[in-house]
Design a protein around this motif. Structure first.
Motif, PDB file in Angstrom:
ATOM      1  N   ASP A  42     -34.178  44.965  30.793  1.00 57.68           N
ATOM      2  CA  ASP A  42     -34.293  43.538  30.524  1.00 57.68           C
ATOM      3  C   ASP A  42     -35.393  42.937  31.394  1.00 57.68           C
ATOM      4  OD1 ASP A  42     -33.259  43.165  33.085  1.00 57.68           O
ATOM      5  OD2 ASP A  42     -31.319  42.415  32.390  1.00 57.68           O
ATOM      6  N   GLY A  49     -33.943  43.210  23.937  1.00 59.53           N
ATOM      7  CA  GLY A  49     -34.569  44.022  24.963  1.00 59.53           C
ATOM      8  C   GLY A  49     -35.937  43.482  25.309  1.00 59.53           C
ATOM      9  N   GLU A  50     -36.305  43.665  26.521  1.00 61.94           N
ATOM     10  CA  GLU A  50     -37.564  43.103  26.987  1.00 61.94           C
ATOM     11  C   GLU A  50     -38.631  44.151  27.232  1.00 61.94           C
ATOM     12  OE1 GLU A  50     -38.215  39.962  27.050  1.00 61.94           O
ATOM     13  OE2 GLU A  50     -36.185  39.434  26.469  1.00 61.94           O
TER      14      GLU A  50
END
Length: 159
Positions: A89, A149-150
């Protein structure tokens, strides 16, 4: 001259090349399935007789290809136990891990890495295994929780 068939045994190098090709396909598919990037960024393809996804962004493709190439070089030297795709994240906290364990790569002298290994998996057998993993990955991801999600990181666990 003898032509190789899909039923011929693989050499160590051929197996590494096949695994790296599969790994690249799997990473693209994971990125799509987990929604790390917008779905419009991906094109649907078929590989190993299974539906897969491939990013269309040149920068992302270069990053994945470069990472997989480095992993392949380490595999060739016998130094990798597993490859882990980690989704993190924005706070750099790991949300998910997809682990590809390398359990039975043979330790073969460099001069013999192009020699077919008797009783090794054939190209057809490898493709069937890769297809099975991709189908399972696709079905199992649907059971995971949704998240935004990052980012992603690729790790190789060395022996």
């Amino acid at each position: 001259m003898r032509y190789l068939t899909l039923s011929d045994p693989n050499s160590v190098l051929e197996t590494i090349v096949a695994f790296c090709e599969f790994l690249e396909v799997a990473i693209h598919t994971i990125l799509y399935l987990r929604g790390i990037y917008p779905a419009e960024l991906f094109a649907r393809r078929r590989k190993y007789d299974a539906p897969v996804f491939q990013a269309r962004h040149p920068g992302l493709n270069e990053y994945i290809a470069g990472s997989v190439k480095s992993i392949g070089q380490e595999l060739a030297s016998g130094g990798v136990k597993k490859v882990v795709v980690v989704i993190k994240d924005m706070n750099d906290v790991a949300l998910e891990r997809f682990v590809f364990a390398i359990q039975s790569m043979l330790d073969v002298d460099a001069q013999n890495r192009d020699v077919p290994i008797l009783d090794s998996a054939s190209r057809t057998s490898l493709h069937q295994h890769f297809r099975s993993i991709l189908v399972k990955l696709t079905s199992q991801v649907s059971l995971l929780r949704d998240f935004s999600g990052e980012g992603i990181i690729l790790l190789a666990d060395f022996k």
